[in-house]
Structure formats: C-alpha cells, structure tokens
Design a protein around this motif. Structure first.
Motif, PDB file in Angstrom:
ATOM      1  N   SER A 109      56.507  38.426  -1.710  1.00  0.00           N
ATOM      2  CA  SER A 109      57.250  39.617  -1.247  1.00  0.00           C
ATOM      3  C   SER A 109      58.686  39.558  -1.781  1.00  0.00           C
ATOM      4  O   SER A 109      59.233  40.576  -2.216  1.00  0.00           O
ATOM      5  CB  SER A 109      57.271  39.662   0.283  1.00  0.00           C
ATOM      6  OG  SER A 109      55.982  39.463   0.812  1.00  0.00           O
ATOM      7  N   VAL A 114      60.357  43.393  -2.076  1.00  0.00           N
ATOM      8  CA  VAL A 114      60.013  44.243  -0.925  1.00  0.00           C
ATOM      9  C   VAL A 114      60.506  43.599   0.371  1.00  0.00           C
ATOM     10  O   VAL A 114      60.593  42.379   0.472  1.00  0.00           O
ATOM     11  CB  VAL A 114      58.486  44.527  -0.822  1.00  0.00           C
ATOM     12  CG1 VAL A 114      57.964  45.206  -2.072  1.00  0.00           C
ATOM     13  CG2 VAL A 114      57.711  43.255  -0.556  1.00  0.00           C
ATOM     14  N   GLU A 115      60.820  44.440   1.334  1.00  0.00           N
ATOM     15  CA  GLU A 115      61.372  43.918   2.593  1.00  0.00           C
ATOM     16  C   GLU A 115      60.306  43.146   3.363  1.00  0.00           C
ATOM     17  O   GLU A 115      59.152  43.583   3.433  1.00  0.00           O
ATOM     18  CB  GLU A 115      61.849  45.088   3.453  1.00  0.00           C
ATOM     19  CG  GLU A 115      63.094  45.724   2.887  1.00  0.00           C
ATOM     20  CD  GLU A 115      63.756  46.662   3.882  1.00  0.00           C
ATOM     21  OE1 GLU A 115      63.177  46.888   4.973  1.00  0.00           O
ATOM     22  OE2 GLU A 115      64.830  47.164   3.556  1.00  0.00           O
ATOM     23  N   HIS A 116      60.709  42.021   3.946  1.00  0.00           N
ATOM     24  CA  HIS A 116      59.727  41.282   4.750  1.00  0.00           C
ATOM     25  C   HIS A 116      60.413  40.526   5.886  1.00  0.00           C
ATOM     26  O   HIS A 116      59.999  39.427   6.254  1.00  0.00           O
ATOM     27  CB  HIS A 116      58.859  40.368   3.872  1.00  0.00           C
ATOM     28  CG  HIS A 116      59.598  39.344   3.061  1.00  0.00           C
ATOM     29  ND1 HIS A 116      59.540  38.012   3.345  1.00  0.00           N
ATOM     30  CD2 HIS A 116      60.412  39.458   1.991  1.00  0.00           C
ATOM     31  CE1 HIS A 116      60.278  37.347   2.474  1.00  0.00           C
ATOM     32  NE2 HIS A 116      60.815  38.211   1.642  1.00  0.00           N
ATOM     33  N   GLN A 138      54.213  48.504   0.638  1.00  0.00           N
ATOM     34  CA  GLN A 138      55.478  49.035   0.099  1.00  0.00           C
ATOM     35  C   GLN A 138      55.406  49.075  -1.431  1.00  0.00           C
ATOM     36  O   GLN A 138      54.700  48.283  -2.040  1.00  0.00           O
ATOM     37  CB  GLN A 138      56.639  48.123   0.500  1.00  0.00           C
ATOM     38  CG  GLN A 138      56.885  48.000   1.985  1.00  0.00           C
ATOM     39  CD  GLN A 138      58.044  47.029   2.246  1.00  0.00           C
ATOM     40  OE1 GLN A 138      59.063  47.044   1.573  1.00  0.00           O
ATOM     41  NE2 GLN A 138      57.860  46.155   3.237  1.00  0.00           N
ATOM     42  N   GLU A 139      56.184  49.996  -2.011  1.00  0.00           N
ATOM     43  CA  GLU A 139      56.257  50.074  -3.470  1.00  0.00           C
ATOM     44  C   GLU A 139      57.216  49.009  -3.964  1.00  0.00           C
ATOM     45  O   GLU A 139      58.230  48.732  -3.326  1.00  0.00           O
ATOM     46  CB  GLU A 139      56.839  51.427  -3.902  1.00  0.00           C
ATOM     47  CG  GLU A 139      56.170  52.622  -3.294  1.00  0.00           C
ATOM     48  CD  GLU A 139      55.340  53.383  -4.302  1.00  0.00           C
ATOM     49  OE1 GLU A 139      55.654  53.261  -5.492  1.00  0.00           O
ATOM     50  OE2 GLU A 139      54.393  54.058  -3.877  1.00  0.00           O
ATOM     51  N   CYS A 140      56.916  48.450  -5.103  1.00  0.00           N
ATOM     52  CA  CYS A 140      57.855  47.527  -5.750  1.00  0.00           C
ATOM     53  C   CYS A 140      58.758  48.373  -6.654  1.00  0.00           C
ATOM     54  O   CYS A 140      58.294  48.981  -7.609  1.00  0.00           O
ATOM     55  CB  CYS A 140      57.068  46.506  -6.566  1.00  0.00           C
ATOM     56  SG  CYS A 140      58.064  45.568  -7.714  1.00  0.00           S
ATOM     57  N   THR A 147      52.308  47.654  -5.913  1.00  0.00           N
ATOM     58  CA  THR A 147      52.608  47.788  -4.487  1.00  0.00           C
ATOM     59  C   THR A 147      52.371  46.427  -3.850  1.00  0.00           C
ATOM     60  O   THR A 147      51.708  45.568  -4.437  1.00  0.00           O
ATOM     61  CB  THR A 147      51.711  48.845  -3.821  1.00  0.00           C
ATOM     62  OG1 THR A 147      50.354  48.562  -4.169  1.00  0.00           O
ATOM     63  CG2 THR A 147      52.064  50.252  -4.262  1.00  0.00           C
ATOM     64  N   CYS A 148      52.932  46.252  -2.653  1.00  0.00           N
ATOM     65  CA  CYS A 148      52.811  44.931  -2.024  1.00  0.00           C
ATOM     66  C   CYS A 148      52.639  45.067  -0.518  1.00  0.00           C
ATOM     67  O   CYS A 148      53.340  45.833   0.141  1.00  0.00           O
ATOM     68  CB  CYS A 148      54.072  44.113  -2.330  1.00  0.00           C
ATOM     69  SG  CYS A 148      54.152  42.524  -1.480  1.00  0.00           S
ATOM     70  N   PRO A 150      53.452  42.971   2.455  1.00  0.00           N
ATOM     71  CA  PRO A 150      54.301  41.790   2.582  1.00  0.00           C
ATOM     72  C   PRO A 150      53.853  40.790   3.642  1.00  0.00           C
ATOM     73  O   PRO A 150      53.074  41.125   4.540  1.00  0.00           O
ATOM     74  CB  PRO A 150      55.653  42.394   2.967  1.00  0.00           C
ATOM     75  CG  PRO A 150      55.334  43.663   3.652  1.00  0.00           C
ATOM     76  CD  PRO A 150      54.049  44.174   3.058  1.00  0.00           C
TER      77      PRO A 150
END
Ligand code: ATP
Ligand code: MG
Length: 326
Positions: A109, A114-116, A138-140, A147-148, A150
């Motif tokens: 993440s 991406v926020e985690h 979430q989109e990278c 996408t990820c 997280p």
C-alpha cells in the motif's frame, strides 16, 4: 469484392508500422554494437535496446482474470517489491491490475501511494466484516490502471481473529471472486502480496489465487524456505484449492558479478525449469529507494535497469497467460 492490390505493394512487404513491435525490434537491432573493452558503453547500449523494445508496448490480455499470489515465507526476498512493480509494469503495458495487500506491514500500500492509516477500510474489513472489496479499493495515483485494496495495521489481528470464523480459509477467495464477477471492467490481473509466514492470512491468499508466484533471492539457503512453501502449496491444492499451481518463479536481487548468485540461479532453474522467468531482477539502489517516495521504480526511475527488468518480467508473464505464446 476486394480492392485491387497495386503493383507496388504486391511484391514488397509493408514497411513496419512506426512504433509497432516490428519497428521497435528493427530499430533496437540497428543500434551499433560496442566492443567488450568498454563495459559501461556496452551496458548503456544494451539498456537502450531493451528500452526501445519494451516502452509503450501493449501487452496481450488474458481471456479471464489471472489471480496470482506472490508468496515466500522467507522475509525480505522481494515479495512486495515484485508485487507492486509487476503490477505497475503490467499496467504500463495497458492492462488493469488490482493489487491486494494481504500483509499487515502494508508495504505494498505504501509503495503504491494509497492511504492505509487506521481509519481507512482495507483487507481486514473484507476478511472480518465481509465488506465488499469494491468498497475498499483505491486508485494508485502514480500508475493509471493500478488499483489497490490496502492493508491497515489491524490486519495483524486477523491472523488470530479469523481462527473461529466460519469458512475462514475461503474469505479472501469469496471476496475476490465476487468482485471480479460483478465488476463492469474486471481487472486483467489480481496480484496478492502475502506476509512472510504460513499462517491464516497466507492460507487465504493461497486459496484465493489460481497461481503462485515465488520470488527467490539469490543468496545462501534461498531454496530452503521454498521447500516448505511447496509442501504447503501441495496441501492447499489437495484440500482447499485444486486449481492452484506454482506458475512463476522470479530471481530477485541478482548480482551477476558474484559466483554465488550464478550458482543459486542455476540451482533454481534446475528445480523449477520453465517456471523461472528468463528476466531476473538486479540488485539496484533505485528499486529500494522508490517506496520511500511512495512510488514503484516503474515511475520513480523508468529507465533504470531495475524498471526495465520488471517490465521484461511482466511481459513474459503476460505472454505466458495467452495461448499461442510459448
Ligand atoms: P517481507 O517478507 O518483510 O514482506 P518482502 O519479501 O516483501 O519482505 P521486500 O520488502 O520487497 O521483501 O524487499 C526487502 C528489502 O529489499 C526492501 O528494503 C527492498 O527495498 C529491498 N529490495 C527488494 N528488491 C530489491 C532490488 N532488486 N534491489 C535492491 N533492493 C531491493
Ligand atoms: Mg513484503
């Protein structure tokens, strides 16, 4: 009725389309070769050829979503680095890729920017509360197409909290399969980053995936942990997921100057044969620096030898997923 073929085009092969694959190969081969006495110039010329052959190339799409888990219970062998860079490289080849971060460390993440933090919904909520994967993805921002899902820190609790849960080994599989089946534009690839252990989280990734992708660091004892992983894969295959296969092995942190690396590589190729990708990933400072900039090396330094190697590895993976390629 077909249009008449003009005399000119009848006997002459069409010139390769500019920017087409043939054109790239022709230009790359036309670069002058250098002599052995100038290793740096030789390396630069070789990198230039590799770049020309690969950059902007569109990879073949698999017929259905391929789901791979990047696994090796040995710590620090390059699982996360491989998961995020192969994902970014496949996306740069025009494919849609979902990265599932199933490691409480959340390194994938981080590398994908991406926020985690604690308030963010992630794989923990998917596993424990059956939240839809679509609601945590979430989109990278750095790599369009990636996408990820997280991993937040609470995922470390899942290892124990999952123990009494019904169908605990199938949680991730159900979530991914439901997401892929329901998505308007399903990902071409789902790449799961797994933790360095063989606990319930890793078990969930092995049940969710159809392919196991093993990064092996070229060092002493490289194969020791892998034997145990192979035993686990066999058990999962027999009891929980008959579709599972080790499809891909990648040599990481390869230092071509050492005898040890060459010996380990030869040993790995002997054990795994054609599953080992021809591309190997060199030890490179740029690769290890990228995560601290919340990036993969594919955007942090796309022309570096590490990025080129990951691009080559990704292309091999994409080719193998399509009938007709060897
Ligand atoms: P863990 O088992 O803790 O999840 P891992 O198997 O995911 O680890 P990584 O985190 O990908 O391994 O890599 C371990 C360390 O090695 C990291 O600091 C990473 O930046 C570095 N590293 C990975 N690949 C390379 C490379 N090709 N060149 C230089 N450093 C690398
Ligand atoms: Mg990791």
């Amino acid at each position: 009725m077909t249009a008449p073929v003009s005399r000119e085009t009848e006997h002459q092969p069409a010139a390769p389309e500019r920017d087409g694959d043939e054109w790239r190969d022709a230009v790359a081969s036309a670069l002058p070769s250098t002599d052995d006495e100038t290793p740096l110039a030789q390396e630069l010329a070789s990198d230039a050829r590799r770049r020309l052959r690969l950059h902007g190339r569109v990879f073949d799409r698999p017929e259905t979503t391929r789901i791979l888990t990047v696994a090796n219970q040995k710590g620090g062998v390059g699982k996360t680095t491989t998961a995020v860079n192969i994902a970014a490289a496949l996306a740069q080849g025009g494919l849609r890729v979902l990265v599932v971060d199933a490691d409480p460390q959340g390194n994938a993440s981080t590398a994908l920017g991406v926020e985690h933090h604690g308030d963010v919904a992630g794989i923990y909520d998917v596993l424990m509360d059956e939240m839809d994967l679509a609601d945590v993805i979430q989109e990278c921002a750095e790599v369009p197409g990636v996408t990820c899902a997280p991993a937040t820190l609470d995922l470390s609790g899942a290892e124990i909290e999952l123990v009494p849960v019904v169908a605990r080994e199938y949680r991730l599989r159900r979530a991914i399969d439901r997401f892929v089946a329901g998505a308007a534009e399903p990902p071409h690839y789902v790449i799961i980053d797994s933790p360095p252990s063989l606990g319930l989280l890793t078990l969930n990734t092995l049940v969710a995936a159809r392919e196991v992708f093993i990064p092996i660091q070229c060092e002493y004892y490289a194969l020791e942990g892998v034997t145990q992983l192979m035993r686990t894969v066999e058990l999962v295959k027999q009891n929980l997921n008959p579709d599972l296969d080790v499809s891909t092995v990648l040599l990481t942190m390869f230092d071509g100057r050492t005898r040890l690396a060459a010996d380990v590589a030869a040993q790995v190729r002997e054990v795994f044969g054609a599953k080992v990708l021809s591309a190997s990933i060199p030890r490179s400072v740029r690769v290890s620096e990228a995560p601290s900039h919340l990036q993969t090396v594919m955007t942090y330094d796309p022309t570096s030898s590490g990025a080129l190697s990951y691009l080559e590895a990704a292309q091999e993976i994409a080719n193998r997923g399509v009938p007709g390629h060897e």
